[in-house]
Scaffold this motif. Structure first.
Motif, PDB file in Angstrom:
ATOM      1  N   UNK B 107       0.623  -1.436   0.447  1.00 42.30           N
ATOM      2  CA  UNK B 107      -0.055  -0.193  -0.004  1.00 42.30           C
ATOM      3  C   UNK B 107       0.696   1.251  -0.210  1.00 42.30           C
ATOM      4  N   UNK B 108       2.329   1.624   0.531  1.00 40.03           N
ATOM      5  CA  UNK B 108       2.705   2.449   0.698  1.00 40.03           C
ATOM      6  C   UNK B 108       3.443   2.747  -0.432  1.00 40.03           C
ATOM      7  N   UNK B 109       3.986   1.758  -0.978  1.00 39.89           N
ATOM      8  CA  UNK B 109       4.922   1.782  -2.606  1.00 39.89           C
ATOM      9  C   UNK B 109       3.920   2.500  -3.508  1.00 39.89           C
ATOM     10  N   UNK B 111       0.412   3.022  -3.112  1.00 42.10           N
ATOM     11  CA  UNK B 111      -0.629   4.286  -2.932  1.00 42.10           C
ATOM     12  C   UNK B 111       0.186   5.765  -2.482  1.00 42.10           C
ATOM     13  N   UNK B 112       0.684   5.323  -1.126  1.00 43.95           N
ATOM     14  CA  UNK B 112       0.856   6.235  -0.682  1.00 43.95           C
ATOM     15  C   UNK B 112       1.972   7.384  -1.462  1.00 43.95           C
TER      16      UNK B 112
END
Lengths: 299, 290
Positions: B107-109, B111-112
């Protein structure tokens, strides 16, 4: 506080933390430690001293290591080529209109999903010198009059473990290539047929070029995992007879764990890295050139 | 060969029945036979009494007097049930740990898109390409220093080295297919990133989570080299290592119980796989296609 957690950089780092911690401690650090160990004379229970290239110089002159390198290259090349052709053939067969297609697809993947160590034991039994079912069948048909010593003779043993590796690897290649085949639009085949292309020409000029990117990726994985294979050999032959089936990975295990020479074992393992890098770069640049020739509009 | 006119229906050149039988069904039959025969052989050997196993007379492809003696020996005279339990514990715990870490990372890679997200994604992919047979020696020294040698923790903590890169890579692909607009709407409505992840992204990514979970579970169940290196006591061994190292005694191989061990050790993954074939296949092809 709330504001801080909405900042994408802060939050991103926070979210990355568990995965990054696991990978840094148990993957990146050991990788570096492995390189370091290769330059030391570490033994089990004794931290090593720096010895420079001594391990590598010794291994270069060691006939067993050279044999293991030869075996590994032979194993990788022969098994990968066979896996590619058989896998592609199987993928094309499965891409036809067939009854029970999903059953076939599910059944074919079984060798890939069961534990390799366990299916290797089944192969060990199939290759048994006294009770081999293959020998039994061949004798019944009158093709041989003495049971084949599959694992006792160096070259027989090499072909036997290659056969077991191909058996395990074909499903992976076939199913991933099948996924690639299914993305090719039928209208391309129709267009080629209207232009008068034969079945073979359609395969050569339509199927193969469109499949090339996925072939490159699949075969890179296949080569990487074949080159570093351990389980099959460890279970079926333990590197024998006379080290004729030892691969780099099994030799590295034997020297480092039962043998206790951690430095030497690590050096053998690290010596595999250049070959792996070469395989990855070869496929990466091969893929790039291919994409460029095709106009590379989709990525 | 065929003329273009009769050929206009795609794979039309394979249409005539006798020809199709030779070109498609025969080779396919051979493939299926060869790929499945070792499993049949495992099963037949498991139920064969020793007298039949060691005789060259009669038909070896069938069992005349089936016996449960090998399975009985395995369950009551060896530590097999304990190995099974160890394998279950190690696989389940390492799968869930890896999934949790991978969901957050993916998710971090994806979407954030924090600074350096792209490079991190590439690093994850490269980590996926590092084979265990290069890592096991230095990892053994680390496991030893941490005091984890010969414990289940040694495996639970090292299996994520191949599970996390795989699951993260797979989930990144799944998250990419979820439209941004959903997230933007939720942000405008005042949802926090955590709420978005738990209430919007995860429910939509359930097929991806199942694929990654099934695949990770099978990979842990099948792992061999770490379990062989980091474990020495019989009570902590996993099934693949236990069968290979403890059921082989001396020069006389007890093929019946060896095959029973192989068969029973394969069944859990085979059954799980049969329920989730589609997820498994999409996990496998998805990881390659990206």
């Amino acid at each position: 506080m709330h504001r801080l957690f909405d900042n994408r950089n802060t939050l991103g780092l926070l979210f990355m933390l568990p995965a990054a911690a696991l990978l840094l401690v148990f993957l990146t650090y050991p990788l570096g430690l492995g390189v370091w160990l290769g330059f030391t004379d570490a033994k089990v229970g004794r931290p090593g001293e720096w010895v420079g290239l001594e391990n590598y110089v010794y291994l270069w002159g060691d006939s067993v290591t050279r044999l293991a390198l030869f075996n590994t290259l032979l194993y990788t090349v022969v098994a990968s080529v066979l896996k590619f052709f058989l896998g592609l053939w199987l993928a094309i067969l499965l891409n036809q209109h067939l009854p029970f297609k999903s059953f076939f697809r599910a059944a074919i993947l079984l060798p890939y999903i069961v534990p390799t160590a366990l299916s290797a034991i089944a192969f060990w039994w199939i290759f048994d010198a006294q009770f081999s079912i293959i020998s039994w069948v061949l004798t019944k048909f009158g093709l041989i009059d003495r049971y084949i010593d599959f694992l006792g003779d160096p070259w027989n043993a090499r072909w036997s473990v290659i056969a077991a590796n191909v058996w395990r690897g074909v499903p992976f290649v076939a199913i991933t290539l099948l996924a690639g085949l299914q993305t090719i639009s039928p209208s391309l085949y129709e267009a080629a047929a209207i232009d008068g292309a034969s079945g073979w020409q359609r395969f050569w000029h339509v199927t193969l070029p469109l499949l090339t990117p996925i072939i490159a990726v699949v075969m890179t994985f296949s080569v990487l995992f074949t080159f570093t294979d351990f389980q099959l050999i460890y279970v079926i032959t333990r590197g024998g007879p006379l080290n004729s089936t030892h691969l780099m990975a099994t030799l590295s295990f034997q020297r480092a764990i039962p043998g206790g020479a951690l430095g030497e074992g690590a050096a053998i393992a690290i010596a595999m890295v250049p070959f792996l890098l070469a395989a990855i770069l070869f496929s990466y640049f091969g893929l790039q050139r291919r994409a460029w020739q095709q106009g590379a509009t989709d990525r | 060969m065929t003329t273009p006119a009769t050929d206009s229906r795609g794979m039309g050149y394979l249409e005539s029945l006798p020809r199709r039988a030779v070109m498609v069904y025969l080779p396919l039959g051979v493939f299926v036979f060869v790929l499945l025969f070792p499993f049949y052989w495992m099963a037949v050997t498991t139920f064969k009494p020793n007298a039949e196993l060691l005789s060259r007379e009669g038909n070896p492809f069938w069992v005349i007097e089936p016996t449960l003696a090998h399975i009985e020996k395995l369950l009551f005279q060896t530590s097999y049930p304990q190995w099974m339990w160890n394998t279950v514990v190690v696989s389940v715990v390492s799968t869930f740990t890896s999934l949790a870490a991978s969901v957050l990372a993916a998710y971090a890679i994806e979407r954030l898109r924090f600074r350096g997200a792209k490079q991190t994604g590439l690093a994850i992919f490269l980590a996926y390409l590092v084979p265990p047979s290069i890592l096991f020696i230095p990892l053994a020294t680390i496991v030893f220093k941490l005091g984890l040698f010969d414990t289940r923790w040694a495996l639970i903590l090292t299996y994520p080295t191949f599970l996390v890169p795989f699951c993260t890579w797979l989930l990144m692909g799944y998250f990419r297919t979820i439209p941004y607009e959903l997230e933007e709407c939720a942000l405008i409505d005042g949802a926090s990133r955590w709420q978005i992840l738990v209430k919007i992204i995860l429910p939509l990514a359930v097929p991806g989570l199942i694929s990654a979970g099934i695949f990770a579970f099978t990979l842990s169940w099948n792992e061999f080299i770490y379990a062989l290196t980091f474990i020495s006591s019989s009570e902590v061994k996993t099934v693949p290592v236990g069968v290979v190292t403890e059921l082989v005694e001396g020069d006389v191989y007890h093929w019946g119980s060896l095959m029973a061990g192989a068969l029973l050790g394969s069944l859990p993954v085979a059954i799980l796989y049969s329920f989730f074939v589609e997820h498994y296949v999409s996990g496998m092809t998805g990881a390659v296609k990206e």
